[in-house]
Design an enzyme around this catalytic site. Structure first.
Site, PDB file in Angstrom:
ATOM      1  N   ALA A 297       0.833  -1.210   0.000  1.00  0.00           N
ATOM      2  CA  ALA A 297       0.000   0.000   0.000  1.00  0.00           C
ATOM      3  C   ALA A 297       0.865   1.256   0.000  1.00  0.00           C
ATOM      4  O   ALA A 297       1.889   1.320   0.674  1.00  0.00           O
ATOM      5  CB  ALA A 297      -0.890   0.002   1.241  1.00  0.00           C
TER       6      ALA A 297
ATOM      7  N   CYS B 298      -9.584   0.124   4.431  1.00  0.00           N
ATOM      8  CA  CYS B 298      -9.060   1.068   5.420  1.00  0.00           C
ATOM      9  C   CYS B 298     -10.212   1.754   6.149  1.00  0.00           C
ATOM     10  O   CYS B 298     -11.236   2.062   5.538  1.00  0.00           O
ATOM     11  CB  CYS B 298      -8.254   2.164   4.741  1.00  0.00           C
TER      12      CYS B 298
HETATM   13  C1  LIG Z   1       1.381  -9.278   6.076  1.00  0.00           C
HETATM   14  C2  LIG Z   1       0.250  -8.828   5.207  1.00  0.00           C
HETATM   15  C3  LIG Z   1       0.210  -7.493   4.744  1.00  0.00           C
HETATM   16  C4  LIG Z   1      -0.841  -7.047   3.929  1.00  0.00           C
HETATM   17  N1  LIG Z   1      -0.857  -5.752   3.472  1.00  0.00           N
HETATM   18  C5  LIG Z   1      -1.849  -5.345   2.609  1.00  0.00           C
HETATM   19  C6  LIG Z   1      -1.843  -4.029   2.042  1.00  0.00           C
HETATM   20  O1  LIG Z   1      -0.938  -3.216   2.283  1.00  0.00           O
HETATM   21  N2  LIG Z   1      -2.865  -3.674   1.206  1.00  0.00           N
HETATM   22  C7  LIG Z   1      -3.881  -4.561   0.895  1.00  0.00           C
HETATM   23  O2  LIG Z   1      -4.776  -4.210   0.116  1.00  0.00           O
HETATM   24  N3  LIG Z   1      -3.895  -5.826   1.393  1.00  0.00           N
HETATM   25  C8  LIG Z   1      -2.908  -6.228   2.247  1.00  0.00           C
HETATM   26  N4  LIG Z   1      -2.917  -7.518   2.732  1.00  0.00           N
HETATM   27  C9  LIG Z   1      -3.990  -8.458   2.321  1.00  0.00           C
HETATM   28  C10 LIG Z   1      -3.527  -9.350   1.177  1.00  0.00           C
HETATM   29  O3  LIG Z   1      -3.211  -8.577   0.038  1.00  0.00           O
HETATM   30  C11 LIG Z   1      -4.609 -10.397   0.796  1.00  0.00           C
HETATM   31  O4  LIG Z   1      -5.791  -9.726   0.397  1.00  0.00           O
HETATM   32  C12 LIG Z   1      -4.940 -11.342   1.955  1.00  0.00           C
HETATM   33  O5  LIG Z   1      -3.773 -11.673   2.685  1.00  0.00           O
HETATM   34  C13 LIG Z   1      -5.630 -12.624   1.479  1.00  0.00           C
HETATM   35  O6  LIG Z   1      -4.792 -13.375   0.636  1.00  0.00           O
HETATM   36  P1  LIG Z   1      -3.904 -14.643   1.142  1.00  0.00           P
HETATM   37  O7  LIG Z   1      -4.835 -15.556   1.888  1.00  0.00           O
HETATM   38  O8  LIG Z   1      -3.340 -15.244  -0.105  1.00  0.00           O
HETATM   39  O9  LIG Z   1      -2.852 -14.080   2.045  1.00  0.00           O
HETATM   40  C14 LIG Z   1      -1.872  -7.961   3.570  1.00  0.00           C
HETATM   41  C15 LIG Z   1      -1.816  -9.296   4.020  1.00  0.00           C
HETATM   42  C16 LIG Z   1      -0.777  -9.739   4.815  1.00  0.00           C
HETATM   43  C17 LIG Z   1      -0.757 -11.184   5.276  1.00  0.00           C
END
Ligand SMILES: Cc1cc2nc3c(=O)[nH]c(=O)nc-3n(C[C@H](O)[C@H](O)[C@H](O)COP(=O)(O)O)c2cc1C
Length: 305
Positions: free
Chosen positions: A46, A129
């Site tokens: 982000a 957010c």
């Molecule tokens: C450590 C971490 C940081 C994340 N930071 C963001 C972010 O900055 N912006 C955002 O839109 N989603 C963020 N997410 C959400 C992920 O992009 C994603 O939508 C979510 O983890 C589900 O996918 P996954 O199960 O493959 O991890 C973050 C997730 C994790 C685990």
């Protein structure tokens, strides 16, 4: 023929795979392990108008089938992104979605306007957010706020807008329709689900922020359901995300209606998961004599969309 090509409407990607925001940084560390241009696209961490230090620690907790994070959008801000990170990533030859976050619609618009003339695939607006003007509710839970924010960003930025909604609500359809009506070119579903971990020895919440976002295999069925529901309601493409770690997961999301796929938590356990998925899906498509385009939404066939 490239069987793996993914159609986002506003762009065609060489394959459907991209990292999920926040799980890949800007890709610098991963670029030492594999060429980033093997991916369909890269989604950045982000970007907020000012640098953010994020939440107090601990910021991560393991859960039985995934993880809780409360990183808190730590990033070096718009200036840092434009000066250091974006020029580096633009040199890697991979389409880029910059993930944008803010506390007010104006903050999103500020970042979007500053990025408007950059060479990008588009912007991914993170609407999970909390909105400071509406008592801290996520923008994405209120269809009117979704519409207002996406429209405002569209006024100042001609780049394709991908809207990442929050899954922490009863029904994804209304905000999805609001995003589409406001000009979103695609949706990303889903972000993390709100959760809590308790440290029983300390008898206190484990995370410094108290609650965190649950990701990984535990959220896959929720993500699949929201992709399914949104696919039936909107006409713009959907980028599926949530618990994808193997080719089988990827197929399930495509069949439910996702046109492209993001991988987050799985990359923490296996930093090579993305290039492995690219290869694994390509082989599967050959073996099964089909294409990504043929698979997208196929599970809906026979049911009226
Ligand atoms: C450590 C971490 C940081 C994340 N930071 C963001 C972010 O900055 N912006 C955002 O839109 N989603 C963020 N997410 C959400 C992920 O992009 C994603 O939508 C979510 O983890 C589900 O996918 P996954 O199960 O493959 O991890 C973050 C997730 C994790 C685990």
């Amino acid at each position: 023929m490239n069987r793996a090509a993914a159609d986002l409407g506003f762009a065609r990607l060489k394959n459907p795979f991209m990292p999920a925001s926040g799980c890949f940084g800007w890709g610098r560390e991963y670029s030492r392990l594999f060429a980033l241009d093997t991916l369909g696209a890269v989604v950045t961490k982000a970007v907020t108008p000012e640098p953010r230090r994020g939440n107090p620690g601990p910021r991560l907790a393991e859960t039985p089938a995934g993880m809780l994070n409360a990183i808190g959008l730590e990033n070096s801000g718009l200036e840092g992104a434009l000066r250091d990170d974006l020029p580096w990533l633009q040199g890697q030859g991979v389409p880029i979605l910059v993930n944008v976050a803010g506390r007010t619609p104006e903050e999103y618009a500020r970042v979007a306007e500053a990025l408007a003339d950059q060479d990008l695939l588009g912007l991914e607006l993170n609407l999970s957010c909390p909105n400071v003007r509406e008592g801290g509710i996520a923008f994405g839970v209120d269809p009117d706020l979704v519409y207002a924010l996406v429209s405002r960003v569209g006024e100042v930025c001609p780049l394709p807008l991908v809207v990442k909604l929050t899954p922490n609500l009863a029904d994804i359809v209304e905000p999805a329709l609001a995003a589409q009506a406001a000009g979103a070119r695609a949706l990303t579903l889903i972000n993390t689900l709100r959760g809590l971990a308790i440290d029983s020895k300390k008898r206190r919440p484990l995370l410094g922020n108290i609650s965190g976002g649950l990701s990984g295999p535990a959220i896959k069925p929720v993500a699949l359901y929201q992709v399914w529901q949104a696919y039936r309601a909107v006409s713009i493409p959907i980028i599926g995300c949530g618990g994808i770690a193997g080719v089988e997961d990827a197929l399930e999301f495509l069949l439910a209606g996702a046109a492209a796929l993001q991988v987050g938590s799985a990359a923490f356990a296996n930093p090579l998961v993305l290039p492995q998925l690219v290869r694994g899906l390509a082989d599967w498509l050959v073996t099964n004599d089909t294409t990504v385009s043929e698979l997208v939404g196929e599970a809906h066939r026979g049911r009226e969309v």
